[in-house]
Scaffold this active site. Structure first.
Site, mmCIF file in Angstrom:
data_model
loop_
_atom_site.group_PDB
_atom_site.id
_atom_site.type_symbol
_atom_site.label_atom_id
_atom_site.label_comp_id
_atom_site.label_asym_id
_atom_site.label_seq_id
_atom_site.Cartn_x
_atom_site.Cartn_y
_atom_site.Cartn_z
ATOM 1 N N CYS A 118 0.835 -1.183 0.034
ATOM 2 C CA CYS A 118 -0.076 0.037 -0.012
ATOM 3 C C CYS A 118 0.852 1.131 0.107
ATOM 4 O O CYS A 118 2.133 1.030 0.115
ATOM 5 C CB CYS A 118 -0.785 -0.096 1.262
ATOM 6 N N LYS A 194 -11.871 -5.359 2.908
ATOM 7 C CA LYS A 194 -11.318 -4.514 3.860
ATOM 8 C C LYS A 194 -12.322 -3.317 4.246
ATOM 9 O O LYS A 194 -12.740 -2.438 3.389
ATOM 10 C CB LYS A 194 -9.744 -3.835 3.669
ATOM 11 N N GLU A 232 -16.496 -8.375 -3.795
ATOM 12 C CA GLU A 232 -15.057 -7.996 -3.614
ATOM 13 C C GLU A 232 -14.059 -9.358 -4.034
ATOM 14 O O GLU A 232 -13.109 -8.942 -4.785
ATOM 15 C CB GLU A 232 -14.634 -6.996 -2.635
ATOM 16 N N LYS A 247 -10.921 -7.994 6.602
ATOM 17 C CA LYS A 247 -10.188 -7.359 7.574
ATOM 18 C C LYS A 247 -11.455 -6.076 8.165
ATOM 19 O O LYS A 247 -11.828 -5.560 7.081
ATOM 20 C CB LYS A 247 -8.931 -6.538 7.333
ATOM 21 N N SER A 273 -5.531 -4.083 15.315
ATOM 22 C CA SER A 273 -5.007 -3.318 16.130
ATOM 23 C C SER A 273 -5.985 -2.809 17.280
ATOM 24 O O SER A 273 -5.781 -3.058 18.408
ATOM 25 C CB SER A 273 -3.908 -1.924 15.671
#
Length: 321
Positions: A118, A194, A232, A247, A273
């Site tokens: 990315c 995502k 997707e 994610k 996270s």
């Protein structure tokens, strides 16, 4: 006749050995991938140890310890020496991820090296691609740079690349460039579904990747949508993805389950996270048993259908598993 039913499901719960014997879902250290941040300078994180920054030298030591615990897969993120509008630090030969890959490949030929692909960690504006004059991300202009980044990682020693930008067509662009360079054996683990999530905050601090303005709703998915996630995933598989990822993980277990059931392809989930931080900070307050909470969380992700779990708990879980 007994006054109680003949079927007693509690019989198989009486002892640990019986419970283990009939357990339907088991998490193995082989399922786990440890994310690691590589930067010009180390920056420990005492509150969230899995989210500290490593130098190239210290990431080699970290991987030595992970391998000793049985963790054989890592996912590398990079923080460059300098940032610019294009994110050129993502693909340069002496970039921080490229240097880390060469050091790790030379030292640990058995280690599976995955890299996040990315531009958000490398761009001065913090977005996942280059920008139009309007300030919006230019999808098609970003594809060449994303594919160039992926190839640079493979040239430096990556076993597989993991595009996380959510640009339309980026798997096809990466696959075409890899194949054109004779790197057709390289795998692609796509961040296929995502979501634009509130649970990325600690990561963005660790990776210094928060957008300087606006947000990422133009390319990350609406948390309300699951049918879109399936489209997707289908698109990424058609473009050449070898593994698809959902994610976040814990708040999207239904999506993981639908993806696995519909496509039956290798499926990864990223225990992100914010999800990790919730457990760590609740445990620090004495509100939960961290060991049990960690294992229950990883089991839930595996039970939902994930074959691969990317988690900052990989080191701690390996000690137990």
């Amino acid at each position: 006749m007994s006054a109680f039913p003949a079927t007693r499901l509690r019989r198989l719960r009486r002892t640990g050995a019986l419970r283990d014997l009939v357990r339907e879902t088991s998490v193995s250290v082989d399922d786990l991938v440890m994310p690691l941040f590589v930067a010009p300078e180390a920056l420990p994180n005492e509150r969230l140890p899995g989210l500290g920054r490593h130098t190239v030298e210290s990431v080699v030591r970290e991987c030595d310890e992970l391998l000793a615990l049985g963790v054989t897969s890592v996912l590398l993120f990079g923080l460059p020496d300098e940032k610019d509008d294009e994110g050129s630090g993502a693909w340069i030969e002496d970039g921080v991820v490229q240097r880390a890959l060469r050091a790790l490949r030379a030292r640990f030929p058995e280690l599976l090296l995955l890299t996040d692909v990315c531009l958000c960690e490398y761009t001065s504006h913090g977005h996942c691609g280059v920008l139009h004059e309007s300030g919006e991300v230019d999808n098609d202009a970003s594809l060449e740079l994303i594919a160039r980044t992926a190839v640079s990682h493979v040239d430096a020693g990556a076993d597989a690349v993991c595009p996380s930008d959510m640009m339309d067509g980026r798997v096809a662009a990466i696959r075409a460039l890899l194949d054109d360079r004779g790197l057709d054996r390289t795998g692609i683990m796509s961040y296929a579904a995502k979501y634009c999530s509130a649970f990325y905050g600690p990561f963005r601090d660790a990776a210094d990747s928060a957008p300087q303005f606006g947000d990422r709703r133009s390319h990350q998915m609406d948390p309300a949508n699951v049918e879109e996630a399936l489209r997707e995933v289908e698109t990424d598989l058609e473009e050449g993805a070898d593994v698809v990822m959902v994610k976040p993980a814990l708040h999207y277990l239904d999506v993981i389950s639908r993806v696995k059931m519909q496509f039956n392809q290798p499926t990864a989930a990223y225990h992100v996270s914010g999800e990790y931080a919730m457990l760590k900070l609740a445990a620090a307050r004495g509100w939960i048993d961290e060991r049990r909470g960690m294992l229950e969380t990883l089991t839930a992700i595996k039970r939902a259908g994930a074959d691969i779990i990317i988690t900052y708990y990989a080191r701690d879980a390996a000690r137990i598993l």
